[in-house]
Motif scaffolding. Structure first.
Motif, PDB file in Angstrom:
ATOM      1  N   ASP A   1      -3.238   4.152  -1.899  1.00  0.00           N
ATOM      2  CA  ASP A   1      -3.667   3.998  -0.376  1.00  0.00           C
ATOM      3  C   ASP A   1      -4.469   5.388  -0.009  1.00  0.00           C
ATOM      4  OD1 ASP A   1      -0.826   2.734   1.132  1.00  0.00           O
ATOM      5  OD2 ASP A   1      -2.413   1.884  -0.164  1.00  0.00           O
TER       6      ASP A   1
ATOM      7  N   LYS B   1       1.713  -4.904  -2.711  1.00  0.00           N
ATOM      8  CA  LYS B   1       1.873  -3.762  -1.714  1.00  0.00           C
ATOM      9  C   LYS B   1       3.103  -3.928  -1.090  1.00  0.00           C
ATOM     10  CE  LYS B   1      -2.387  -1.995  -2.326  1.00  0.00           C
ATOM     11  NZ  LYS B   1      -2.495  -0.508  -2.701  1.00  0.00           N
TER      12      LYS B   1
ATOM     13  N   ILE C   1      -1.291  -1.895   5.536  1.00  0.00           N
ATOM     14  CA  ILE C   1      -1.643  -2.319   4.304  1.00  0.00           C
ATOM     15  C   ILE C   1      -3.079  -2.115   3.918  1.00  0.00           C
ATOM     16  CG2 ILE C   1      -1.402  -4.038   2.482  1.00  0.00           C
ATOM     17  CD1 ILE C   1       0.878  -5.051   3.870  1.00  0.00           C
TER      18      ILE C   1
ATOM     19  N   LEU D   1      -6.068  -2.258   1.021  1.00  0.00           N
ATOM     20  CA  LEU D   1      -6.380  -2.693  -0.532  1.00  0.00           C
ATOM     21  C   LEU D   1      -7.899  -2.878  -0.878  1.00  0.00           C
ATOM     22  CD1 LEU D   1      -6.913  -6.170  -0.769  1.00  0.00           C
ATOM     23  CD2 LEU D   1      -4.578  -5.875   0.289  1.00  0.00           C
TER      24      LEU D   1
END
Ligand SMILES: [Cu+2]
Length: 256
Positions: A23, A217, A229, A231
């Protein structure tokens, strides 16, 4: 005890240790942090869901307690000073059975476990600009969290990093809100293009964990701290995200 939980905990630890957090929260960055403010955040009272895999110490006399203070290091990091009551830190390698006042500490950054330690200080480095929530919770030798009256035995601080590295904005961002065990507005399928950087912010009125399959995740969500989250949409397909403890689907991500 739940082996998969332990394995996940251990894997997460080694993953972080070996690869760093994928992240964008943590970045290799040594630019100077010029402005710093640290404020203490008290744990809010909230209802808890059916949390499994914890050890509740409500029946133990003189249960342990933890508090954490953070001092910014001026370089995008924070030094954590942790105070413990009725709790003995034992090495992570310890294999003996759990004792109610023994174990180690789990350090969380913005809802993700970033370290497990058996010392009362820790240096979190290379945070990006913005607010971060740092939590320290008491863990048993087998990595289950200690609870008291249905809540984790933990303490949190909010830190505000400025003058460090900028967070790169995602290409596309979505929000999901869970209220009373239901997804507000119903289940959504979020459509993105392959190659997009994607952000999904999940709000929940219950403590839980958001799990996005395949991208794998896992993020903790709390009433006062949404799960963020992030990605890169590299894998095409339709992927489900669920609330881990509650066990229902909260959104789908379609990458095409
Ligand atoms: Cu642990």
């Amino acid at each position: 005890m739940n082996l998969s939980k332990i394995l996940l905990c251990v894997l997460a630890f080694f993953y972080v240790a070996a690869c760093g957090d994928e992240d964008s929260t943590v970045k290799k960055n040594h630019s100077t942090t010029t402005v710093a403010s640290v404020e203490h955040e008290h744990e809010h009272e909230h209802e808890h869901g059916d949390v499994v895999d914890v050890i509740d110490l409500s029946s133990v006399a003189d249960p342990p307690a933890v508090s954490v203070a953070a001092t910014l290091d001026g370089e995008g990091g924070a030094m954590l000073a942790i105070e413990l009551e009725n709790f003995e830190l034992v090495p992570l390698e310890t294999k003996s059975g759990n004792q109610p006042r023994q174990g180690h500490l789990h350090i969380e950054l913005d809802g993700s476990t970033v370290a497990m330690i058996s010392e009362n200080h820790y240096h979190l480095s290379n945070l990006v600009n913005g607010h971060h929530k740092i939590s320290v919770s008491l863990s048993a030798i087998d990595h289950r969290n200690y609870y008291l009256d249905g809540k984790p035995i933990s303490d949190s601080v909010m830190v505000m990093i400025e003058g460090g590295e900028e967070t790169s904005a995602p290409d596309i961002s979505f929000e999901v809100e869970i209220v009373g065990g239901k997804v507000k507005g119903g289940l959504s399928r979020f459509e993105v293009s392959k190659g997009d950087s994607v952000e999904v912010i999940v709000y929940s009125d219950q403590i839980d964990e958001v799990h996005l399959h395949v991208y794998d995740k896992m993020k903790k969500v709390e009433p006062d701290a949404p799960a963020v989250i992030r990605l890169d949409a590299t894998i095409p397909g339709i992927f489900e995200a669920e609330l881990h403890s509650a066990g229902f689907r909260i959104f789908e991500l379609q990458v095409s």
